[in-house]
Motif scaffolding. Structure first.
Motif, PDB file in Angstrom:
ATOM      1  N   THR A 263       0.857  -1.181   0.000  1.00  0.00           N
ATOM      2  CA  THR A 263       0.000   0.000   0.000  1.00  0.00           C
ATOM      3  C   THR A 263       0.895   1.233   0.000  1.00  0.00           C
ATOM      4  N   TYR A 264       0.732   2.082  -0.998  1.00  0.00           N
ATOM      5  CA  TYR A 264       1.649   3.201  -1.189  1.00  0.00           C
ATOM      6  C   TYR A 264       0.900   4.383  -1.804  1.00  0.00           C
ATOM      7  N   ARG A 265       1.606   5.503  -1.874  1.00  0.00           N
ATOM      8  CA  ARG A 265       1.123   6.672  -2.621  1.00  0.00           C
ATOM      9  C   ARG A 265       2.315   7.540  -2.985  1.00  0.00           C
ATOM     10  N   TRP A 306      -3.799   6.669  -1.438  1.00  0.00           N
ATOM     11  CA  TRP A 306      -3.308   5.355  -1.049  1.00  0.00           C
ATOM     12  C   TRP A 306      -3.878   4.294  -1.992  1.00  0.00           C
ATOM     13  N   GLU A 308      -3.155   0.038  -3.657  1.00  0.00           N
ATOM     14  CA  GLU A 308      -2.485  -1.240  -3.469  1.00  0.00           C
ATOM     15  C   GLU A 308      -1.960  -1.760  -4.800  1.00  0.00           C
ATOM     16  N   GLU A 340       5.527   7.238  -0.369  1.00  0.00           N
ATOM     17  CA  GLU A 340       5.338   6.708   0.980  1.00  0.00           C
ATOM     18  C   GLU A 340       4.815   5.277   0.901  1.00  0.00           C
ATOM     19  N   VAL A 341       5.243   4.455   1.833  1.00  0.00           N
ATOM     20  CA  VAL A 341       4.736   3.092   1.983  1.00  0.00           C
ATOM     21  C   VAL A 341       4.003   2.995   3.309  1.00  0.00           C
ATOM     22  N   ASN A 342       2.763   2.526   3.262  1.00  0.00           N
ATOM     23  CA  ASN A 342       1.982   2.367   4.482  1.00  0.00           C
ATOM     24  C   ASN A 342       2.157   0.969   5.079  1.00  0.00           C
ATOM     25  N   ASP A 343       2.099  -0.063   4.244  1.00  0.00           N
ATOM     26  CA  ASP A 343       2.251  -1.425   4.743  1.00  0.00           C
ATOM     27  C   ASP A 343       2.654  -2.360   3.613  1.00  0.00           C
TER      28      ASP A 343
END
Length: 354
Positions: A263-265, A306, A308, A340-343
């Protein structure tokens, strides 16, 4: 010197007695009387460890404890009462230079040739080791650290320790950052200039600042520029690399890793310039991920929100014991500044024993 309980404690002093005899007491501490911060007398001398061949390099304080750093040894002195006493001694926890110590709201942090440490009022913890496993190799630390030149500072806003080199003509501007929240290390390559630098200090508002030699054209009258330490998210960067540890998913049994979901943006309307790779069985990061059509993913597409992305492995991710991921920059391209990477989620299946 440090201020503790309305007294000033000083160490490694040269003092003149009533007979005008000058004495150098390099391993002694003196304390002032309460609220009399500029007066020191021989009867207020504190000797907790003298005659050991080591000089006092730095004093620090936290939680009513006085930390006495010598070249090789750390002495923690309890100062909660009128009479100070030695609470504990820690070999190989000393420092070679006073700029190798900083005070934080989590405790006192410092570095030496053996590693990086923090004292939280109860115990000394080694920050290069987590859960009994060394997170930064001895070789990596030895390459970065240099006695008398490596300095440490604290960034209150981000709760991070910043380690840099000070005076060194061969300095390449590399840095190391430790997050006190995440317990994680980040290495920055050529993030600072190679000029000589001052020590790191915190301003009245908490900002971490340092000075660097900005002009050497005037002979001995060198020009120093003072700047705050900050991370500028508006600048794209190269030499970007994030690597996870080797995951065996809690078992040495063989397994199949089918895909990774991130999960990123970032980089809306373009590419992130992030190249994902993976390694198996503690090997090198030489394997490419694929999309659901079997096409190699060589650049993750940007997204304002965000989102996936599923990264599928190849057939070599079957019957393996461990797996790790690398996110690095596309060769010759800068990674988007807002990436950015969330998970990261790993989808795998343990193989049955036949």
């Amino acid at each position: 010197s440090v201020l503790l309980n309305r007294r000033i404690y000083i160490g490694n002093v040269k003092i003149k007695d009533i007979n005008n005899s000058v004495k150098v007491l390099s391993d002694s501490i003196f304390k002032s009387r309460a609220n009399k911060f500029d007066s020191f007398t021989l009867d207020r001398r504190i000797d907790v460890a003298v005659g050991d061949g080591e000089d006092i390099i730095r004093l620090a304080t936290y939680a009513d404890r006085l930390l006495q750093f010598k070249q090789n040894t750390l002495h923690i002195i309890n100062a909660t009462k009128d009479t100070e006493f030695l609470e504990s001694t820690h070999k190989f926890k000393g420092v070679s230079h006073h700029n190798a110590v900083c005070e934080t709201d989590y405790g006192v942090a410092w570095c030496n040739a053996h590693g990086v440490y923090i004292y939280d009022g109860e115990q000394v913890s080694e920050l290069l080791i987590r859960n009994g496993i060394r997170t930064i190799s001895h070789t990596t630390w030895n390459t970065f650290y240099k006695d008398g030149e490596t300095m440490i500072g604290y960034v209150p806003d981000t709760k991070q320790l910043l380690l840099i080199r000070g005076v060194n003509s061969s300095d390449t501007g590399n840095i190391m950052i430790y997050s006190l929240i995440m317990g994680s290390w980040t290495k920055g390559t050529a993030r600072l200039g190679t000029e000589d630098k001052t020590n790191l200090i915190n301003m009245w508002d908490g900002k971490l600042i340092y000075g660097y030699e900005s002009d050497t054209s005037n002979g001995s009258a060198h020009e120093i520029t003072i700047v705050p330490w900050k991370v500028d998210p508006s600048v794209a960067i190269n030499n970007y690399k994030i690597e996870t540890k080797e995951f065996n998913f809690g078992t040495e049994a063989k397994k199949k890793v089918s895909k990774i979901r991130i999960t990123y943006r970032g980089a809306s309307g373009g590419n992130t310039n992030i190249l994902p790779k993976y390694a198996i069985n503690n090997g090198s990061f030489e394997h490419s991920f694929q999309d659901d059509n079997g096409v190699a993913i060589i650049n993750i597409v940007g997204s304002a929100d965000w989102t996936e992305i599923d990264l599928f492995t190849q057939s070599n991710a079957n019957n393996i014991r461990s797996f790790s991921i690398q996110l690095t920059d596309v060769s010759g391209e800068d990674v988007a500044s807002d990436f950015e990477v969330n998970d990261i989620t790993m989808i795998y299946r343990t193989k049955s024993v036949k």
